[in-house]
Design a protein around this motif. Sequence first.
Motif, mmCIF file in Angstrom:
data_model
loop_
_atom_site.group_PDB
_atom_site.id
_atom_site.type_symbol
_atom_site.label_atom_id
_atom_site.label_comp_id
_atom_site.label_asym_id
_atom_site.label_seq_id
_atom_site.Cartn_x
_atom_site.Cartn_y
_atom_site.Cartn_z
ATOM 1 N N PRO A 30 10.533 43.130 76.928
ATOM 2 C CA PRO A 30 11.863 42.823 76.392
ATOM 3 C C PRO A 30 12.539 41.609 76.989
ATOM 4 O O PRO A 30 13.481 41.076 76.415
ATOM 5 C CB PRO A 30 12.660 44.088 76.716
ATOM 6 C CG PRO A 30 12.000 44.634 77.938
ATOM 7 C CD PRO A 30 10.542 44.323 77.782
ATOM 8 N N GLY A 31 12.100 41.156 78.162
ATOM 9 C CA GLY A 31 12.767 40.020 78.785
ATOM 10 C C GLY A 31 14.087 40.406 79.422
ATOM 11 O O GLY A 31 14.298 41.554 79.831
ATOM 12 N N SER A 32 15.002 39.455 79.464
ATOM 13 C CA SER A 32 16.202 39.598 80.293
ATOM 14 C C SER A 32 17.184 40.671 79.844
ATOM 15 O O SER A 32 18.085 41.030 80.606
ATOM 16 C CB SER A 32 16.927 38.248 80.384
ATOM 17 O OG SER A 32 16.131 37.309 81.075
ATOM 18 N N VAL A 33 17.057 41.191 78.623
ATOM 19 C CA VAL A 33 17.937 42.299 78.229
ATOM 20 C C VAL A 33 17.649 43.539 79.077
ATOM 21 O O VAL A 33 18.464 44.467 79.148
ATOM 22 C CB VAL A 33 17.809 42.630 76.729
ATOM 23 C CG1 VAL A 33 18.332 41.484 75.879
ATOM 24 C CG2 VAL A 33 16.364 42.962 76.351
ATOM 25 N N TYR A 74 16.182 30.584 72.529
ATOM 26 C CA TYR A 74 16.309 31.692 73.471
ATOM 27 C C TYR A 74 17.436 32.594 72.995
ATOM 28 O O TYR A 74 18.073 32.319 71.967
ATOM 29 C CB TYR A 74 16.533 31.189 74.905
ATOM 30 C CG TYR A 74 17.661 30.199 75.062
ATOM 31 C CD1 TYR A 74 18.952 30.628 75.373
ATOM 32 C CD2 TYR A 74 17.447 28.832 74.906
ATOM 33 C CE1 TYR A 74 19.993 29.732 75.517
ATOM 34 C CE2 TYR A 74 18.483 27.925 75.040
ATOM 35 C CZ TYR A 74 19.744 28.374 75.352
ATOM 36 O OH TYR A 74 20.785 27.483 75.482
ATOM 37 N N GLY A 75 17.686 33.677 73.724
ATOM 38 C CA GLY A 75 18.633 34.680 73.250
ATOM 39 C C GLY A 75 20.023 34.165 72.963
ATOM 40 O O GLY A 75 20.735 34.708 72.114
ATOM 41 N N ASN A 85 7.342 32.982 71.360
ATOM 42 C CA ASN A 85 8.554 33.324 72.095
ATOM 43 C C ASN A 85 9.282 34.479 71.410
ATOM 44 O O ASN A 85 9.330 34.547 70.183
ATOM 45 C CB ASN A 85 9.464 32.086 72.110
ATOM 46 C CG ASN A 85 10.312 32.007 73.348
ATOM 47 O OD1 ASN A 85 10.006 32.626 74.359
ATOM 48 N ND2 ASN A 85 11.381 31.264 73.280
ATOM 49 N N GLN A 86 9.831 35.380 72.192
ATOM 50 C CA GLN A 86 10.688 36.441 71.670
ATOM 51 C C GLN A 86 12.081 36.248 72.234
ATOM 52 O O GLN A 86 12.272 36.204 73.441
ATOM 53 C CB GLN A 86 10.158 37.808 72.084
ATOM 54 C CG GLN A 86 11.107 38.962 71.781
ATOM 55 C CD GLN A 86 10.603 40.279 72.332
ATOM 56 O OE1 GLN A 86 9.479 40.665 72.059
ATOM 57 N NE2 GLN A 86 11.422 40.953 73.117
ATOM 58 N N ALA A 87 13.066 36.115 71.370
ATOM 59 C CA ALA A 87 14.451 35.917 71.809
ATOM 60 C C ALA A 87 15.321 37.033 71.253
ATOM 61 O O ALA A 87 15.180 37.415 70.085
ATOM 62 C CB ALA A 87 14.975 34.561 71.355
ATOM 63 N N THR A 135 16.467 40.532 67.270
ATOM 64 C CA THR A 135 15.255 40.066 67.944
ATOM 65 C C THR A 135 14.471 39.189 66.982
ATOM 66 O O THR A 135 14.209 39.591 65.842
ATOM 67 C CB THR A 135 14.377 41.250 68.395
ATOM 68 O OG1 THR A 135 15.113 42.049 69.316
ATOM 69 C CG2 THR A 135 13.110 40.759 69.076
ATOM 70 N N ILE A 136 14.137 37.994 67.438
ATOM 71 C CA ILE A 136 13.433 37.027 66.594
ATOM 72 C C ILE A 136 12.218 36.505 67.347
ATOM 73 O O ILE A 136 12.300 36.205 68.537
ATOM 74 C CB ILE A 136 14.355 35.850 66.205
ATOM 75 C CG1 ILE A 136 15.610 36.377 65.487
ATOM 76 C CG2 ILE A 136 13.619 34.847 65.318
ATOM 77 C CD1 ILE A 136 16.633 35.312 65.170
#
Length: 403
Positions: free
Chosen positions: A23-26, A299-300, A268-270, A288-289
């Motif tokens: 999920p990254g930074s979330v 980015y997000g 990339n997932q943002a 989510t894209i």
Amino acid sequence: MEKCVDGEYREIHNHAVSDLLEPGSVFKTASIMVALDDGVVDTTYRVDTGNGVWPMYGRQMKDHNWTKGGYQWLTLPQTLMYSSNIGVSRIIDDQYRNNPERFVQGIYRTGIADNLHVPLVGAAPPIVRIPKKNKHGQYVNWARTDLPWMSIGYVTQIPPISTLTFYNAIANRGRMMKPYLVESIEQHGVVKKKLGPSVLNASICSPATADTLVRGLRSVIEEGTAKRLRNCKWEVAGKTGTSWVVLSPAEAKGSGDPYRDAWGRKKNQATFVGFFPADAPRYTAIVTIYSRLSAKTFYGGTIPAMTMGEIVDNLYAMDNAPTEVLTKKGAFPEMVVPTINAPEDKKKPIVPDVKGMGLEDAVYAIENAGYRCEWTGTGHVAAQSPAAGGAKPAGTIINLTLK
């Protein structure tokens, strides 16, 4: 939805419940929640992030502004506001490196790793690895880099619906609700089974921790990585996130890197996830894209945050518009089921206006009015026959043209 070979976007499968991706930074919000609830840090805690590059067990942890000299010293709330990889990972590593099990147990306590049992085909539960030791006290499935990287949203696989449910619990000041799609099951107008809201966990954190996180998530928009949302009609609280997507074996073949294809490209997932109005939340939403655009521009805080801004403003307009406007021309027509006025002749209901709706909502409105539906094309309803407003016998076929 996803882009098909002909360039059109279609619903191929339900990414929201089935995509198991890092999920990254979330995920950082969950990490900070654990540290606050365990009492190992508080909001006055300060961490040195240096010049934006920090050595972590033979690897380099980087902040997104490392080329500009980094953030230097940050308070705990600022690590969330600026989405500092170094700040969050150092906080978690400093406090839990000798007992990573305690941190992972805390993550499970937040509910973000729970199996939500979403009743949709393909729904998958999150995967969060638990450290295990052999009889000699040595970790058999855990490297020293796993803890810092897990804390910033890697080494885990979380479907978007689980992230959304977690943030919704923060909006509820710690009460986690189960996502549901069906209010009740009826037969011949008689309710056979009542479903509706149910509580998964009455308290995933203390009220004080929830309040601290709400303030931190508001600062993400006010001063942090999602400033594009500052001018929304409602104040938003939320978090940005960006991560590389692990490619399929076929895509990564020949590259030797699970994140790169044979041509060296990454996907990339943002994400932006948040709730609004921030002071009295009514909605929680996630965008989510996936893209091959550079993380320097995608980015997000860019396209996902901008998309969220449109959602917020359109929902605000819908909530503040007269009912008759919503039933005829909603800002998001595919989200609006028209109000059908009961005709005097019950054998001839009125044909609803479904122009602009997505297919599922159009079919629902038509069948709810007592008609049958046939369609051609893909997209949203561009034309319908018979036209809306007329009275037709129940069971009449309404033909839709989608574009």
